[in-house]
Design a protein around this motif. Structure first.
Motif, PDB file in Angstrom:
ATOM      1  N   THR A  70     -16.192 -40.760 118.354  1.00 30.90           N
ATOM      2  CA  THR A  70     -15.636 -39.460 118.723  1.00 30.90           C
ATOM      3  C   THR A  70     -16.666 -38.346 118.601  1.00 30.90           C
ATOM      4  O   THR A  70     -16.604 -37.351 119.336  1.00 30.90           O
ATOM      5  CB  THR A  70     -14.405 -39.135 117.859  1.00 30.90           C
ATOM      6  OG1 THR A  70     -14.762 -39.181 116.468  1.00 30.90           O
ATOM      7  CG2 THR A  70     -13.278 -40.119 118.127  1.00 30.90           C
ATOM      8  N   TYR A  96     -10.818 -30.466 123.029  1.00 34.10           N
ATOM      9  CA  TYR A  96     -11.308 -31.601 122.230  1.00 34.10           C
ATOM     10  C   TYR A  96     -12.092 -31.053 121.050  1.00 34.10           C
ATOM     11  O   TYR A  96     -13.049 -30.304 121.224  1.00 34.10           O
ATOM     12  CB  TYR A  96     -12.211 -32.494 123.084  1.00 34.10           C
ATOM     13  CG  TYR A  96     -12.593 -33.808 122.436  1.00 34.10           C
ATOM     14  CD1 TYR A  96     -11.869 -34.956 122.695  1.00 34.10           C
ATOM     15  CD2 TYR A  96     -13.679 -33.890 121.565  1.00 34.10           C
ATOM     16  CE1 TYR A  96     -12.220 -36.175 122.108  1.00 34.10           C
ATOM     17  CE2 TYR A  96     -14.036 -35.092 120.965  1.00 34.10           C
ATOM     18  CZ  TYR A  96     -13.303 -36.233 121.248  1.00 34.10           C
ATOM     19  OH  TYR A  96     -13.641 -37.423 120.664  1.00 34.10           O
ATOM     20  N   TRP A 147     -13.766 -31.927 116.975  1.00 30.04           N
ATOM     21  CA  TRP A 147     -14.236 -33.028 116.146  1.00 30.04           C
ATOM     22  C   TRP A 147     -14.181 -32.638 114.673  1.00 30.04           C
ATOM     23  O   TRP A 147     -14.578 -31.524 114.320  1.00 30.04           O
ATOM     24  CB  TRP A 147     -15.677 -33.414 116.518  1.00 30.04           C
ATOM     25  CG  TRP A 147     -16.073 -34.688 115.849  1.00 30.04           C
ATOM     26  CD1 TRP A 147     -15.838 -35.952 116.302  1.00 30.04           C
ATOM     27  CD2 TRP A 147     -16.720 -34.822 114.587  1.00 30.04           C
ATOM     28  NE1 TRP A 147     -16.297 -36.863 115.386  1.00 30.04           N
ATOM     29  CE2 TRP A 147     -16.853 -36.202 114.320  1.00 30.04           C
ATOM     30  CE3 TRP A 147     -17.191 -33.906 113.638  1.00 30.04           C
ATOM     31  CZ2 TRP A 147     -17.431 -36.699 113.161  1.00 30.04           C
ATOM     32  CZ3 TRP A 147     -17.770 -34.393 112.475  1.00 30.04           C
ATOM     33  CH2 TRP A 147     -17.889 -35.778 112.242  1.00 30.04           C
ATOM     34  N   ARG A 174      -6.654 -38.360 121.003  1.00 36.99           N
ATOM     35  CA  ARG A 174      -7.778 -37.550 120.536  1.00 36.99           C
ATOM     36  C   ARG A 174      -7.697 -36.081 120.940  1.00 36.99           C
ATOM     37  O   ARG A 174      -8.419 -35.256 120.387  1.00 36.99           O
ATOM     38  CB  ARG A 174      -9.092 -38.136 121.062  1.00 36.99           C
ATOM     39  CG  ARG A 174      -9.354 -39.549 120.588  1.00 36.99           C
ATOM     40  CD  ARG A 174     -10.637 -40.116 121.178  1.00 36.99           C
ATOM     41  NE  ARG A 174     -10.890 -41.474 120.726  1.00 36.99           N
ATOM     42  CZ  ARG A 174     -11.940 -42.199 121.089  1.00 36.99           C
ATOM     43  NH1 ARG A 174     -12.836 -41.686 121.927  1.00 36.99           N
ATOM     44  NH2 ARG A 174     -12.098 -43.428 120.638  1.00 36.99           N
ATOM     45  N   PRO A 205     -11.277 -35.443 115.748  1.00 35.22           N
ATOM     46  CA  PRO A 205      -9.963 -35.264 116.369  1.00 35.22           C
ATOM     47  C   PRO A 205      -8.844 -35.505 115.373  1.00 35.22           C
ATOM     48  O   PRO A 205      -8.967 -36.357 114.477  1.00 35.22           O
ATOM     49  CB  PRO A 205      -9.955 -36.305 117.490  1.00 35.22           C
ATOM     50  CG  PRO A 205     -10.958 -37.329 117.070  1.00 35.22           C
ATOM     51  CD  PRO A 205     -12.001 -36.591 116.298  1.00 35.22           C
ATOM     52  N   LEU A 255      -7.534 -39.163 114.818  1.00 35.14           N
ATOM     53  CA  LEU A 255      -8.470 -40.237 114.508  1.00 35.14           C
ATOM     54  C   LEU A 255      -7.840 -41.312 113.622  1.00 35.14           C
ATOM     55  O   LEU A 255      -7.998 -42.511 113.875  1.00 35.14           O
ATOM     56  CB  LEU A 255      -9.721 -39.661 113.841  1.00 35.14           C
ATOM     57  CG  LEU A 255     -10.879 -40.636 113.598  1.00 35.14           C
ATOM     58  CD1 LEU A 255     -12.218 -39.940 113.795  1.00 35.14           C
ATOM     59  CD2 LEU A 255     -10.807 -41.231 112.178  1.00 35.14           C
ATOM     60  N   TRP A 298     -17.522 -35.931 121.593  1.00 36.76           N
ATOM     61  CA  TRP A 298     -17.521 -34.471 121.434  1.00 36.76           C
ATOM     62  C   TRP A 298     -18.820 -33.877 121.968  1.00 36.76           C
ATOM     63  O   TRP A 298     -18.809 -32.843 122.643  1.00 36.76           O
ATOM     64  CB  TRP A 298     -17.340 -34.135 119.956  1.00 36.76           C
ATOM     65  CG  TRP A 298     -17.479 -32.668 119.631  1.00 36.76           C
ATOM     66  CD1 TRP A 298     -16.521 -31.709 119.734  1.00 36.76           C
ATOM     67  CD2 TRP A 298     -18.656 -32.010 119.147  1.00 36.76           C
ATOM     68  NE1 TRP A 298     -17.025 -30.485 119.341  1.00 36.76           N
ATOM     69  CE2 TRP A 298     -18.330 -30.641 118.977  1.00 36.76           C
ATOM     70  CE3 TRP A 298     -19.937 -32.441 118.828  1.00 36.76           C
ATOM     71  CZ2 TRP A 298     -19.250 -29.718 118.511  1.00 36.76           C
ATOM     72  CZ3 TRP A 298     -20.855 -31.524 118.364  1.00 36.76           C
ATOM     73  CH2 TRP A 298     -20.509 -30.167 118.216  1.00 36.76           C
ATOM     74  N   LEU A 347     -14.813 -45.006 114.558  1.00 32.17           N
ATOM     75  CA  LEU A 347     -14.262 -43.941 115.392  1.00 32.17           C
ATOM     76  C   LEU A 347     -14.926 -42.601 115.110  1.00 32.17           C
ATOM     77  O   LEU A 347     -15.037 -41.765 116.017  1.00 32.17           O
ATOM     78  CB  LEU A 347     -12.744 -43.837 115.185  1.00 32.17           C
ATOM     79  CG  LEU A 347     -11.924 -44.968 115.808  1.00 32.17           C
ATOM     80  CD1 LEU A 347     -10.461 -44.849 115.396  1.00 32.17           C
ATOM     81  CD2 LEU A 347     -12.040 -44.944 117.334  1.00 32.17           C
ATOM     82  N   SER A 376      -4.995 -44.206 122.423  1.00 28.90           N
ATOM     83  CA  SER A 376      -5.708 -43.165 121.683  1.00 28.90           C
ATOM     84  C   SER A 376      -4.914 -41.874 121.697  1.00 28.90           C
ATOM     85  O   SER A 376      -3.960 -41.710 122.462  1.00 28.90           O
ATOM     86  CB  SER A 376      -7.102 -42.914 122.293  1.00 28.90           C
ATOM     87  OG  SER A 376      -6.995 -42.343 123.576  1.00 28.90           O
TER      88      SER A 376
END
Length: 385
Positions: free
Chosen positions: A273, A242, A244, A187, A246, A249, A277, A269, A185
């Motif tokens: 995600t 982090y 959103w 992210r 990300p 992705l 988040w 995803l 990953s």
């Protein structure tokens, strides 16, 4: 040094070194057993990919080499090292067919998913030693949850050169033969320099240099970084940021769709995600996952410096320390001890392999966000170091 004999868990039996500076000389390293092999891979044309702004893709494909081998190894511990635009690893001969298959699948996946050409090679240790080189390995433990391999002896670098010359080549698997990249990953948001610049540093010993003199220079370089916050660690102690959705992705969807619908994997995803988040924003623990502990462990586990037939570091560095580092490296280069490359950028990035979010053994590979190790290596190739 020990005899080059096999051991049921050779790598797992190596002592864990917690002090990074202790890895500058050979006392912490052990030779690989005779029946092992070295695998290596890198991207063709990574300079062009970087110029096109695709460095996060470069990092993801490089880390995929390791991810595929971890999943193919069936839980057996083995040494590996991330190099920015590629990776290297070593395994016993009993794993050779699985390793070949996993590497061939990554090479084919890189071509079909991203239009990127990869080189890959599997090199028996006997060939490396016959050429006058060797592979020694140590284990560095930056935190209680994870450890990383360190390589010395020049054998891995020789294997990479042979791969680039077309020897020991692994061909791409047929189209549709997907690698198992579960856990791969990317992210986290890029991490901006807090002290001036993100400095990518490479210091490569010259073949005829005195090992003792080289080790002293390496220790001195590491010591110079000790005055930086957390030794120049580019990931904040409280963990990276982090956001959103990300930015990685789409890359994660390409890595983990395993031949399924790319759109469907992206939609999955998006949900995963978004939930992550929410947990990071609220700090709520769910099902054994503690978001605060996870991000702090991510920082502690990050692989921002290594010995890989030389010293490689990604540092959050101030201007004074950068000048002192370059002066030390220039002096060593003029003395014929090493070659070096430096590259500055504003941010660092991470690419991650997370077997489980509820355990602490997740690994995080750090590189500069605008060229990193690959561009620093270009300085060496170009003779500017």
């Amino acid at each position: 040094m020990q005899d080059h004999i096999s051991h049921p868990d050779f790598y797992g039996s190596l002592p864990l070194q917690t002090g990074f500076e202790e890895l500058a000389d050979g006392s912490a390293y052990r030779p690989l057993p005779d029946d092992w092999f070295v695998g290596t891979a890198d991207l063709v044309g990574s300079t062009r990919l970087i110029a096109e702004g695709r460095y996060k893709v470069v990092n993801t494909v490089g880390a995929a080499v390791i991810s595929a081998q971890i999943n193919a190894a069936g839980g057996e511990r083995f040494p590996f090292v991330f190099g920015g635009d590629g990776a290297s690893f070593a395994l016993p001969s009993a794993h050779q067919e699985r390793a070949r298959d996993a590497l061939a699948r990554v090479i084919g996946w890189a071509r079909s998913e991203f239009g990127i050409e990869m080189r890959g090679a599997i090199v028996p240790l006997a060939e490396i030693r016959a050429a006058g080189h060797d592979v020694f390995v140590a284990r560095h433990r930056p935190s209680p949850g994870v450890d990383y391999a360190m390589f010395s002896g020049g054998g891995v670098a020789w294997a990479e050169r042979e791969m680039k010359a077309g020897r020991f080549r692994i061909e791409a698997a047929p189209e549709g033969a997907w690698p198992n990249l579960e856990g791969l990953s990317c992210r986290w948001t890029p991490m901006r320099a807090r002290n001036g610049t993100i400095l990518s540093l490479l210091a490569i010993p010259r073949p005829d240099a005195d090992p003792g003199a080289v080790a002293k220079v390496m220790r001195d370089v590491v010591a110079l970084t000790s005055g930086l916050e957390r030794g120049g660690h580019p990931v904040p102690a409280v963990g990276p940021g982090y956001e959103w959705p990300p930015i990685g992705l789409a890359l994660e969807a390409h890595a983990t769709r395993a031949g399924g619908s790319l759109l469907w994997r992206k939609l999955q995803l998006v949900g995963e995600t978004l939930f992550a988040w929410f947990l990071f924003r609220t700090g709520i623990s769910v099902g054994g996952f503690d978001p605060k502990h996870y991000v702090e462990t991510t920082s502690a586990n990050a692989d921002f410096r290594k010995f890989d037939d030389g010293l490689k570091m990604t540092l959050d560095c101030d201007a004074e320390t950068r000048e002192r580092l370059e002066a030390k490296l220039r002096q060593a280069a003029e003395a014929g001890l090493l070659s070096y490359g430096l590259y500055e950028q504003d941010e660092a990035i991470m690419t991650c392999i997370v077997p489980s979010v509820t355990s602490d053994d997740h690994v995080h590979f750090v590189d500069g966000a605008a060229g990193g190790y690959t561009t620093a290596a270009m300085a060496i190739k170009g003779g500017t170091a």
